[in-house]
Design a protein around this motif. Structure first.
Motif, PDB file in Angstrom:
ATOM      1  N   CYS A  41      -0.255   8.020  -7.130  1.00 13.68           N
ATOM      2  CA  CYS A  41      -0.891   8.029  -5.816  1.00 13.68           C
ATOM      3  C   CYS A  41      -1.736   9.287  -5.644  1.00 13.68           C
ATOM      4  O   CYS A  41      -1.598  10.248  -6.395  1.00 13.68           O
ATOM      5  CB  CYS A  41       0.168   7.960  -4.723  1.00 13.68           C
ATOM      6  N   ASP A  42      -2.601   9.256  -4.634  1.00 13.79           N
ATOM      7  CA  ASP A  42      -3.431  10.425  -4.357  1.00 13.79           C
ATOM      8  C   ASP A  42      -2.812  11.320  -3.301  1.00 13.79           C
ATOM      9  O   ASP A  42      -3.146  12.489  -3.210  1.00 13.79           O
ATOM     10  CB  ASP A  42      -4.827   9.975  -3.885  1.00 13.79           C
ATOM     11  N   LYS A  43      -1.936  10.745  -2.459  1.00 13.72           N
ATOM     12  CA  LYS A  43      -1.365  11.547  -1.374  1.00 13.72           C
ATOM     13  C   LYS A  43       0.149  11.337  -1.306  1.00 13.72           C
ATOM     14  O   LYS A  43       0.629  10.217  -1.423  1.00 13.72           O
ATOM     15  CB  LYS A  43      -2.012  11.128  -0.054  1.00 13.72           C
TER      16      LYS A  43
ATOM     17  N   SER B 117      -5.665  14.259  -5.156  1.00 13.01           N
ATOM     18  CA  SER B 117      -7.003  13.764  -5.530  1.00 13.01           C
ATOM     19  C   SER B 117      -8.006  14.899  -5.732  1.00 13.01           C
ATOM     20  O   SER B 117      -8.868  14.818  -6.587  1.00 13.01           O
ATOM     21  CB  SER B 117      -7.522  12.802  -4.471  1.00 13.01           C
TER      22      SER B 117
ATOM     23  N   CYS C 133       1.256   7.580  -0.625  1.00 11.35           N
ATOM     24  CA  CYS C 133       0.157   6.876   0.040  1.00 11.35           C
ATOM     25  C   CYS C 133      -1.069   6.881  -0.872  1.00 11.35           C
ATOM     26  O   CYS C 133      -1.092   7.588  -1.870  1.00 11.35           O
ATOM     27  CB  CYS C 133      -0.216   7.561   1.336  1.00 11.35           C
ATOM     28  N   ASN C 134      -2.072   6.173  -0.465  1.00 10.22           N
ATOM     29  CA  ASN C 134      -3.311   6.029  -1.251  1.00 10.22           C
ATOM     30  C   ASN C 134      -2.954   5.759  -2.725  1.00 10.22           C
ATOM     31  O   ASN C 134      -3.307   6.540  -3.613  1.00 10.22           O
ATOM     32  CB  ASN C 134      -4.185   7.285  -1.179  1.00 10.22           C
TER      33      ASN C 134
ATOM     34  N   ASP D 266      -2.031  16.720  -1.633  1.00  6.60           N
ATOM     35  CA  ASP D 266      -3.220  15.955  -1.982  1.00  6.60           C
ATOM     36  C   ASP D 266      -3.518  16.145  -3.469  1.00  6.60           C
ATOM     37  O   ASP D 266      -3.917  17.223  -3.892  1.00  6.60           O
ATOM     38  CB  ASP D 266      -4.385  16.465  -1.130  1.00  6.60           C
TER      39      ASP D 266
ATOM     40  N   ASP E 219       0.784  -1.242   0.000  1.00  3.78           N
ATOM     41  CA  ASP E 219       0.000   0.000   0.000  1.00  3.78           C
ATOM     42  C   ASP E 219       0.813   1.288   0.000  1.00  3.78           C
ATOM     43  O   ASP E 219       0.262   2.359  -0.221  1.00  3.78           O
ATOM     44  CB  ASP E 219      -0.912   0.039   1.238  1.00  3.78           C
TER      45      ASP E 219
END
Lengths: 575, 115
Positions: free
Chosen positions: A177-179, A200, A242-243, A198, A119
C-alpha cells in the motif's frame, strides 16, 4: 536513439563518401542528406556516454592503478540497493502481512482481527500496544527491534517466543500500500497516538551517498484518551492499509471460484477435496489466505494436523501452540493452520522426531513429524516439508525437502508432508526477510543432512515396505485365496459336492490328479507351469483342471470330452 | 515499478509472446537478429568502442524495434492493444529486445558449436 538509416548514413559519411554520393545512395536531396548527417551526428554524440566504459565516481573509488603496491579498499552498498531491498524483500503479500501478525503475536495480543474489503485492510489487536516513544524508537529507524532488548526472549503474558528482531515488519507492507494509518496506546497511559505513514513519496526519489535510506514520511499526533472516550486502561493497535497498490488489489479481488470473502480454511480444503483442484487453481485471494494460515503461529484445525493419532510429540506441539492463546480472524472467520490428514481413505502413518544436533555455531534443536500416506498427497501443494522457526513458517512448503536427491524415491516423496519446529539454533541462518535460509549456514546444512538421512532411513523405508511391498504381498495373497475358492467351486460343481480340492507337491509331471476313491482332486503345486505370475497361473490351473475333469467324465468319448471341456471353459475361465 | 508490478508485467509479456507466435518467430528469425545486431556493431565501431556495453546494445535494440514497421504492425494487430498501454508498452518492447539479444547469443553459440 539512432535509426538504422541514420547509422548507415553516418557510416557512409565517415568512410569519406562525398555528400552528393550519399544523397544519391539514399535517394535524398543534398540538403536532406546534410540535415540527416547533422541530426545523426548529434544523436551519436549523445550516445557516446552509453558506449563509454563506466567511470567510477570518486566517492566509490578506493583503489587506483598504482603498480606493485598493495592497496586496501572497502566494499559499499549503494542506497538505491537498499531501496530495492527494503521494497522487494517479501516473496508474497501473505509473507508481508504475516509480519504484521507476528508483531501482534509479540505484543501478547490474544486476538487479531483482520478486515479485508476491496480497498482497505484493517488489522486490529488488543496486545500491549505502543505509545509515541515506542513508535519513535522501533519504527522510525529500521535496523533492530526494541523487542529484543528485553531481558527475556519470551513475552510476559503468554510466554510466546518473540519473533521480531530487525523491526522490518512495518515496512513489509510498503509493498502492498501507499499509506498506512496506525492508532495505538498502552494500558494505563493517558495518551494514544495516530500516525500516518506515506510510502509513496519515496518510491521514485533517487538517494545517493546517504548514511540512511529514507523509506517513508510520517506524521504523528498524540491525543488524550479521555477526549475520544477511550478508557484509560485500554490497550490496542489498529493498522489500516490504505491506497492499496494495483497488483495487490488484483490479488484481493481474485476470488474464484467463490463469489465473496466469507469462506474459511475448512471450506477451501473441502472444495479442493471435492473437486480435486489444487490450491494454486483457486483465486489469488484464497492462495494468500492459505499461505497466511500455514505461516502464522495459530492453532491447527480441529483434528489437525493428523487425525486419530495421539503421538506425544504431536500432542506436545499442539498444546504449546494452544498455550500461546493466539487467534487470528479474517472477516470474522477464524484462521487455522490448514493441515488435516488424511483427507481420503488410505493407509497412513506419522514419523515423529525430536533431535538436538551439534553444529559449529552451537546446538540445533528441533522436533516435529513427517506424515506419509499410501498415495499422492492432495492437494499437491502440501507435498514437502515446512520449517518453522519460533512457530512461524519460513517460506513455502518445500517440495524438494531441502534439496533431497531428485533421482531417489521419486514416487514416495509425493506421499510425504511434514513440519519441522526449530526451537533453537536456526535463527541466525534466516535471511533478512525471514522467508529463506542462508544455505551455507552450518545449522542449515546440519538440518538438511539430518532430514535427508531421516527420509532415506526411516520414512521412505517405511513407505516402501508398508505401502508398497506389503500391499503387493497382501494383494497377492487375496488373489491366491480367490483363485482357490473358484477352483473349489469348479470341483464341487463339476464333480459333485462330495469332492474336495487339495494342493500337494507331486513327484510325477502331472498337473492335476483326480483320485476317485478318496474323492479328492489334487493340484500339483510343484508343476512348472504353475510357478508363474498370478494371471497366467490362474488360467493354467483352471484350464488343466477342466481338461482333467472332462477326461474323467467323458470316459473315452472324444466328442463328449470336447463338449464338456468347452462348456467348462466358457463357464469358468472368465470368473 | 515495484517488484510485484515487474513480476506481473513479465508474466504479461510472456503471455503475449506465447499468444503471438508470429511476433516471436519474427523476433527470433536469424536474418532479423543478425540484421539488428550487425547495425549495432557498425554503430559501436563508429563510436570507437568495438565491444559495446550491454546498455548500449539494449538501448539501440529498443529503438530499432520501436521503428520497425513489421514489428509495430504485428503488435498493433495481434497483441491485444498492448501499444495503447503507455505504462506497459515500453517494458514490452524492452522485453522483446531481450528476446532478440538472447537469440543472438544462442545463434553465436550454435555457430561456435558447428565450427
Amino acid at each position: 536513439m539512432l535509426s538504422e538509416k541514420e547509422i548507415a548514413i553516418l557510416k557512409a559519411h565517415n568512410s569519406g563518401l562525398p555528400l552528393s554520393k550519399i544523397a544519391e545512395k539514399f535517394k535524398l536531396s543534398n540538403t536532406e542528406a546534410e540535415l540527416l548527417i547533422e541530426t545523426a551526428t548529434s544523436k551519436m554524440n549523445n550516445l557516446r556516454e552509453l558506449a563509454k566504459e563506466r567511470e567510477i565516481p570518486a566517492y566509490i573509488r578506493t583503489v587506483d592503478n598504482r603498480i606493485d603496491e598493495p592497496q586496501k579498499g572497502t566494499m559499499k552498498v549503494g542506497s538505491q540497493i537498499l531501496k530495492h531491498l527494503s521494497e522487494g524483500i517479501y516473496s508474497s503479500p501473505a509473507a508481508a502481512l504475516k509480519e504484521l501478525i507476528s508483531n501482534s503475536f509479540d505484543s501478547d495480543a490474544p486476538e487479531v482481527r483482520i478486515t479485508i474489503t476491496d480497498d482497505v485492510i484493517e488489522i486490529q489487536d488488543t496486545g500491549h500496544g505502543m505509545n509515541w516513544k515506542d513508535f519513535d524508537a522501533d519504527f522510525t529507524f529500521i535496523s533492530h527491534s526494541i523487542k529484543r532488548n528485553r531481558k527475556s526472549n519470551n513475552t510476559p503474558d503468554y510466554n510466546r517466543p518473540i519473533i521480531g528482531f530487525l523491526g522490518i515488519g512495518f515496512i513489509s507492507v510498503s509493498e502492498l500500500c501507499d499509506k498506512l494509518l496506525i492508532t495505538s496506546c498502552r494500558k494505563n497511559e493517558k495518551l494514544f497516538f495516530e500516525a500516518e505513514i506515506d510510502f509513496s513519496k519515496y518510491r521514485e526519489r533517487e538517494t545517493i551517498e546517504k548514511e540512511f535510506y529514507e523509506v517513508s514520511e510520517y506524521q504523528l499526533t498524540n491525543y488524550l484518551k479521555k477526549d475520544k472516550q477511550i478508557p484509560e486502561n485500554s490497550q490496542f493497535t489498529k493498522i489500516k492499509l490504505c491506497n492499496l497498490r494495483p497488483g495487490f488489489k488484483e490479488i484481493l479481488n481474485d476470488l474464484k471460484p467463490f463469489n465473496d470473502r466469507n469462506f474459511g480454511i475448512n471450506e477451501i480444503l473441502d472444495h479442493c477435496n471435492r473437486t480435486g483442484q489444487g490450491i494454486t487453481d483457486l483465486g489469488k485471494y484464497w492462495q494468500m489466505l492459505w499461505e497466511l494460515a500455514y505461516m502464522c503461529p495459530i492453532k491447527y484445525l480441529p483434528d489437525g494436523p493428523i487425525s486419530q493419532i495421539s503421538e506425544p510429540i504431536l500432542t506436545n506441539i499442539r498444546s504449546t501452540i494452544e498455550s500461546f492463546n493466539f487467534e487470528v480472524t479474517i472477516n470474522e472467520i477464524e484462521l487455522r493452520k490448514p493441515f488435516k490428514f488424511p483427507n481420503e481413505e488410505t493407509k497412513y502413518s506419522i514419523h515423529p522426531f525430536s533431535e538436538t544436533l551439534r553444529t559449529s555455531e552451537g546446538p540445533l534443536s528441533f522436533r516435529g513429524y513427517l506424515y506419509s500416506q499410501h498415495g499422492m498427497i492432495s492437494p499437491k501443494e502440501y507435498i514437502g516439508s515446512l520449517i518453522r522457526v519460533k512457530n512461524v513458517g519460513i517460506g513455502e512448503i518445500d517440495r524438494t525437502f531441502l534439496g533431497y536427491s531428485s533421482s531417489s524415491n521419486q514416487l514416495f516423496r509425493n506421499w510425504v508432508f511434514g513440519e519441522i519446529y526449530v526451537d533453537n539454533g536456526l535463527e541466525e541462518a534466516l535471511n533478512i526477510n525471514r522467508n529463506r535460509f542462508k544455505v551455507t549456514h552450518p545449522a542449515y546444512i546440519a538440518l538438511k543432512g539430518w532430514l535427508h538421512t531421516f527420509l532415506s532411513n526411516v520414512v521412505f523405508k517405511y513407505t516402501l515396505y508398508e505401502y508398497y511391498r506389503k500391499t503387493r504381498i497382501e494383494r497377492q495373497e487375496s488373489l491366491e485365496e480367490q483363485n482357490t475358492q473358484i477352483l473349489n467351486e469348479i470341483v464341487q460343481s463339476e464333480m459333485g459336492k462330495s469332492y474336495r480340492l487339495r494342493f500337494q507337491k507331486l513327484e510325477q509331471n502331472q498337473p492335476i490328479l483326480i483320485e476317485r476313491e478318496s474323492k479328492t482332486v489334487i493340484i500339483n503345486s510343484n508343476y512348472t507351469a504353475f510357478q508363474t505370475k498370478m494371471q497366467i497361473k490362474k488360467t493354467m490351473q483352471r484350464t488343466l483342471l477342466l481338461f482333467e475333469i472332462a477326461v474323467e467324465k467323458s470316459a473315452g468319448d472324444l466328442a463328449e470330452l470336447k463338449n464338456i471341456f468347452m462348456n467348462g471353459i466358457q463357464k469358468w475361465l472368465n470368473q | 515499478m515495484s517488484p510485484l508490478d515487474i513480476g506481473s508485467a513479465v508474466d504479461r509479456c510472456i503471455r503475449l509472446l506465447q499468444g503471438t507466435p508470429i511476433l516471436y518467430k519474427t523476433l527470433t528469425k536469424p536474418e532479423f537478429v543478425s540484421g539488428k545486431l550487425d547495425k549495432i556493431q557498425e554503430l559501436s565501431e563508429l563510436l570507437g568502442n568495438p565491444s559495446p556495453p550491454l546498455r548500449l546494445v539494449f538501448h539501440q535494440l529498443y529503438s530499432f524495434l520501436l521503428e520497425d514497421e513489421e514489428i509495430r504492425r504485428i503488435i498493433r494487430k495481434d497483441c491485444n492493444r498492448a501499444e495503447q498501454d503507455n505504462d506497459f508498452f515500453p517494458f514490452f518492447l524492452f522485453f522483446c529486445s531481450v528476446v532478440v539479444y538472447v537469440e543472438h547469443i544462442k545463434l553465436g553459440k550454435k555457430r561456435g558449436d558447428e565450427e
